[in-house]
Design an enzyme around this catalytic site. Structure first.
Site, short mmCIF file in Angstrom:
data_model
loop_
_atom_site.label_atom_id
_atom_site.label_comp_id
_atom_site.label_asym_id
_atom_site.label_seq_id
_atom_site.Cartn_x
_atom_site.Cartn_y
_atom_site.Cartn_z
N GLY A 5 71.74 86.67 -57.96
CA GLY A 5 71.65 85.70 -59.23
C GLY A 5 70.41 85.62 -59.00
O GLY A 5 70.64 84.27 -60.03
N ASP B 243 71.36 81.40 -64.88
CA ASP B 243 70.97 80.37 -65.65
C ASP B 243 70.86 79.39 -64.66
O ASP B 243 70.09 78.84 -64.41
CB ASP B 243 72.34 80.20 -66.74
CG ASP B 243 71.84 78.98 -67.19
OD1 ASP B 243 71.28 78.85 -68.29
OD2 ASP B 243 72.83 77.92 -67.33
N ALA C 280 69.52 80.31 -61.30
CA ALA C 280 68.89 79.85 -60.94
C ALA C 280 67.26 79.18 -61.42
O ALA C 280 66.76 78.75 -61.14
CB ALA C 280 68.84 81.04 -60.54
N LYS D 137 80.20 76.18 -57.07
CA LYS D 137 81.22 75.89 -57.54
C LYS D 137 81.74 77.35 -58.84
O LYS D 137 80.36 77.13 -59.49
CB LYS D 137 82.11 74.26 -58.40
CG LYS D 137 80.87 74.31 -59.80
CD LYS D 137 81.15 72.53 -60.26
CE LYS D 137 81.29 72.73 -61.65
NZ LYS D 137 82.03 71.89 -62.21
N LYS E 91 72.79 63.73 -54.91
CA LYS E 91 72.43 62.92 -56.29
C LYS E 91 72.06 61.59 -55.38
O LYS E 91 72.21 61.86 -53.72
CB LYS E 91 72.91 62.34 -57.36
CG LYS E 91 73.75 63.34 -58.19
CD LYS E 91 74.32 62.81 -59.44
CE LYS E 91 74.68 63.79 -60.19
NZ LYS E 91 72.74 63.98 -61.28
N GLU F 186 80.38 63.24 -71.01
CA GLU F 186 79.15 64.20 -71.35
C GLU F 186 79.16 63.81 -73.11
O GLU F 186 80.62 63.39 -73.28
CB GLU F 186 79.53 65.44 -70.75
CG GLU F 186 79.59 65.13 -69.34
CD GLU F 186 79.54 66.84 -68.55
OE1 GLU F 186 78.78 68.04 -68.60
OE2 GLU F 186 81.22 67.60 -68.55
N HIS G 55 83.64 67.09 -58.52
CA HIS G 55 82.92 66.04 -58.70
C HIS G 55 83.31 64.42 -58.37
O HIS G 55 83.01 63.83 -57.50
CB HIS G 55 82.45 65.80 -60.06
CG HIS G 55 81.07 67.34 -60.10
ND1 HIS G 55 80.48 67.86 -58.75
CD2 HIS G 55 81.06 68.65 -61.16
CE1 HIS G 55 80.53 68.92 -59.73
NE2 HIS G 55 80.24 69.36 -60.77
P1 NAP Z 1 74.84 83.72 -65.07
O1 NAP Z 1 73.80 83.71 -65.99
O2 NAP Z 1 75.66 84.24 -65.38
O3 NAP Z 1 74.13 84.40 -64.03
C1 NAP Z 1 75.17 85.52 -62.82
C2 NAP Z 1 73.90 86.14 -62.07
O4 NAP Z 1 74.43 87.38 -61.63
C3 NAP Z 1 72.76 87.03 -63.03
O5 NAP Z 1 71.59 86.52 -62.20
C4 NAP Z 1 72.91 88.68 -62.47
O6 NAP Z 1 72.09 88.80 -62.36
C5 NAP Z 1 73.67 88.70 -61.32
N1 NAP Z 1 74.62 89.66 -60.85
C6 NAP Z 1 76.12 89.54 -61.90
N2 NAP Z 1 76.56 90.51 -61.58
C7 NAP Z 1 76.17 91.18 -60.27
C8 NAP Z 1 76.14 92.49 -59.55
N3 NAP Z 1 77.06 93.00 -60.17
N4 NAP Z 1 75.47 92.29 -58.28
C9 NAP Z 1 74.27 91.40 -58.27
N5 NAP Z 1 74.13 90.30 -59.19
C10 NAP Z 1 75.11 90.23 -60.44
O7 NAP Z 1 75.89 82.51 -64.42
P2 NAP Z 1 75.12 81.29 -63.92
O8 NAP Z 1 75.26 80.74 -65.20
O9 NAP Z 1 73.55 81.40 -63.25
O10 NAP Z 1 76.24 80.58 -62.30
C11 NAP Z 1 76.40 81.19 -61.18
C12 NAP Z 1 76.92 80.43 -60.39
O11 NAP Z 1 76.70 79.68 -60.53
C13 NAP Z 1 78.68 80.63 -60.90
O12 NAP Z 1 79.05 81.24 -59.41
C14 NAP Z 1 78.94 79.19 -62.10
O13 NAP Z 1 80.01 79.13 -61.71
C15 NAP Z 1 77.94 78.36 -61.46
N6 NAP Z 1 77.39 77.42 -61.67
C16 NAP Z 1 76.74 77.50 -62.36
C17 NAP Z 1 76.22 75.99 -63.30
C18 NAP Z 1 74.91 76.24 -64.02
O14 NAP Z 1 74.92 75.48 -64.56
N7 NAP Z 1 74.64 77.91 -64.64
C19 NAP Z 1 76.27 75.32 -63.08
C20 NAP Z 1 77.24 74.90 -61.21
C21 NAP Z 1 77.96 76.27 -60.61
P3 NAP Z 1 72.13 91.15 -63.77
O15 NAP Z 1 72.97 90.79 -64.79
O16 NAP Z 1 70.69 91.13 -63.76
O17 NAP Z 1 72.67 90.88 -62.59
#
Ligand code: NAP
Length: 484
Positions: free
Chosen positions: A17, A21, A23, A148, A182, A216, A240
């Site tokens: 991933g 977002d 990352a 999470k 934190k 928030e 949390h």
């Molecule tokens: P996102 O923006 O939708 O990113 C998802 C990532 O997964 C993308 O890099 C996508 O890249 C990749 N992906 C999707 N399907 C795939 C597949 N079949 N094979 C390989 N890669 C794949 O989601 P996110 O916000 O980064 O969240 C990621 C995780 O972190 C989730 O579980 C979310 O609940 C958790 N999380 C996120 C946040 C946050 O602030 N964003 C906070 C807490 C927890 P490609 O489309 O290039 O494959």
């Protein structure tokens, strides 16, 4: 203040991933900041993996842009981004396909710490775990980091644990809750267990109640679909807030070691009272401040998902029997703030008479926006005119106390990722902890689902529904103000 930096051993870190977002906003900037701090050795490899079309050069450009957007560059020397990006590679792969996996296995070092960050939706965790195993990357010094949400309820969390356990030992699994990374949260443990001052008072004899607020100001924009399936109880309370509650209430562990700390946290969760409907308030924000209401935000006019929840619980053990714990969290509230307030009892007798009023000491641990600790003490109001009492804060804002060095204190993701590399699981949730938290949460949700009532509407920019205030007023207490 000078922050001591001990470089970690060379490692390979794969961010599944790596184009997403999380990352972009957290993981890559965190790695860059640790690199600038001198903690990441030259030999380390950081590998982004996702389905998007990138070669190494293209992904490095992506990482560069990400860092410029999300990481403060002032801490780093000129040219640091390029040097950092030299350590970055990209593998195009599909978690559910075969492409890319052999290539990944080829560039991963068998004799190093290998960390695989699952920064993808949880529906892909099983595929990633299974393929890591199939391609010989699950054994040895391998660690996986799982984001999470860890399950949607007890059954799904168990299923996830069972699935991960097929290929990984519990010591290899790092379930991340960034609240635990934190600085203030760790300081909470330092305050409790490194000072004689508080521990003798840390019980129901001296503590009137504890309140935890995670407020928030933003709505659910950007996460509508996920949030409408989860709601505040699953998104914040089960993880949390539960973790904060554990740290504030747990018994002193014998050592600051992963299982010693996690054993004590688990005991707190297991001792939590079942919460009855009378002690829960659910809310949903309305339109206001020129922004749409919850129902419009999620595009579902029938949604009964709560964007706010407040509840009262207790802990059935010798230390805490009789001390209520009030917890509230919500979106589109007056300000973005997270704090834990330990409200001590009034002095048993006031020698200053009834006019002096009530003056309880309050220890406040502020997690955001300005991490710090404040102790409210009662003093005499200066000047003539008799013995009038006022409450003043003894304030330790980290930014002020630690001086310019405060900005070098690693943020939660920096610390947690480095802990993964070092193999320290203290700040990560164990499987049984997560399951116990769901075991407490599920019946609460089941109660309101059975009753079928809609959440109470509340004004955007407010402190939540009126009934949440009443939850404390009826006990003769009140919430602390939600303030920046
Ligand atoms: P996102 O923006 O939708 O990113 C998802 C990532 O997964 C993308 O890099 C996508 O890249 C990749 N992906 C999707 N399907 C795939 C597949 N079949 N094979 C390989 N890669 C794949 O989601 P996110 O916000 O980064 O969240 C990621 C995780 O972190 C989730 O579980 C979310 O609940 C958790 N999380 C996120 C946040 C946050 O602030 N964003 C906070 C807490 C927890 P490609 O489309 O290039 O494959």
């Amino acid at each position: 203040m000078v922050t001591r930096v001990i470089p970690v051993d060379p490692f390979d870190l794969v961010v599944f991933g790596g184009t997403g977002d999380l990352a972009r906003r957290k993981i890559l900037p965190a790695l860059y900041r640790r690199f600038c701090a001198g903690q990441i050795p030259d030999e380390a490899n950081i590998i982004g993996a996702a389905r998007s079309e990138f070669d190494d050069a293209g992904y490095r450009a992506f990482v560069r842009d990400t860092i410029l957007e999300f990481a403060p560059v002032t801490l780093c020397e000129d040219g640091a981004i390029d040097t950092f990006c030299d350590r970055v590679r990209y593998i195009k792969l599909d978690a559910r396909g075969d492409e890319g996996w052999e290539a990944l296995a080829r560039i991963i070092h068998a004799d190093r710490v290998r960390a695989f960050y699952f920064s993808v939706g949880p529906q892909l965790f099983a595929d990633l775990a299974e393929r890591l195993h199939r391609h010989g990357m699950a054994s040895g010094e391998t660690r996986i980091v799982v984001e999470k949400p860890f399950g949607h309820d007890l059954a799904s969390a168990r299923e996830l644990n069972t699935m991960l356990a097929r290929h990984f030992d519990e010591t290899q699994i790092y379930r991340i809750d960034h609240y635990l990374g934190k600085e203030t949260v760790q300081n909470l443990m330092a305050i409790r267990f490194a000072n004689m001052l508080f521990e003798p008072l840390w019980n129901s004899q001296y503590v009137d109640h504890i309140q935890i607020t995670v407020a928030e100001s933003m709505g659910v924009a950007g996460r509508e679909e996920f949030y409408d399936r989860a709601g505040a109880m699953r998104d914040m309370m089960q993880n949390h807030m539960m973790q904060l509650l554990c740290l504030i209430a747990m018994e002193p562990p014998a050592k600051f070691e992963p299982d010693a700390v996690r054993d004590e946290k688990l005991k707190v969760i297991r001792a939590l009272d079942t919460v009855v409907l009378d002690d829960i308030v659910r809310g949903q924000y309305e339109a206001g401040e020129d922004k749409p209401g919850y129902l419009d935000d999620v595009g579902n006019s029938e949604s009964t998902t709560e964007s706010f929840v407040a509840l009262k619980t207790g802990i059935g053990n010798w230390r805490w029997a009789g001390t209520p714990f009030y917890l509230r969290t919500g979106k589109r509230l007056r300000a973005r703030t997270s704090e834990i307030a330990v409200v001590f009892k009034d002095a048993p007798h006031s020698i200053f008479g009834a006019d002096a009023g009530r003056h309880a000491n309050i220890l406040t641990i502020v997690l955001q926006p300005n991490e710090g600790i404040e102790l409210g003490v009662t003093i005499k109001e200066p000047g003539p005119g008799g013995m009038r009492l006022i409450d003043v804060p003894l304030d330790m804002s980290f930014a002020e106390t630690l001086g310019p060095g405060a900005e070098l204190v690693p943020d939660a993701y920096e610390r947690l990722i480095m802990d993964v590399i070092r193999g320290n699981q203290t700040l990560f949730m164990r499987g049984d902890e997560v399951e116990a938290a769901w075991r407490w949460t599920d019946p609460i949700i089941a109660q309101w689902e059975e009753k079928g009532e809609r959440p109470l509407p509340y004004e955007s920019g407010s402190t939540g529904p009126e009934d949440a205030l009443a939850l404390m007023h009826r006990d003769g207490r009140r919430w602390r103000e939600i303030r920046e």
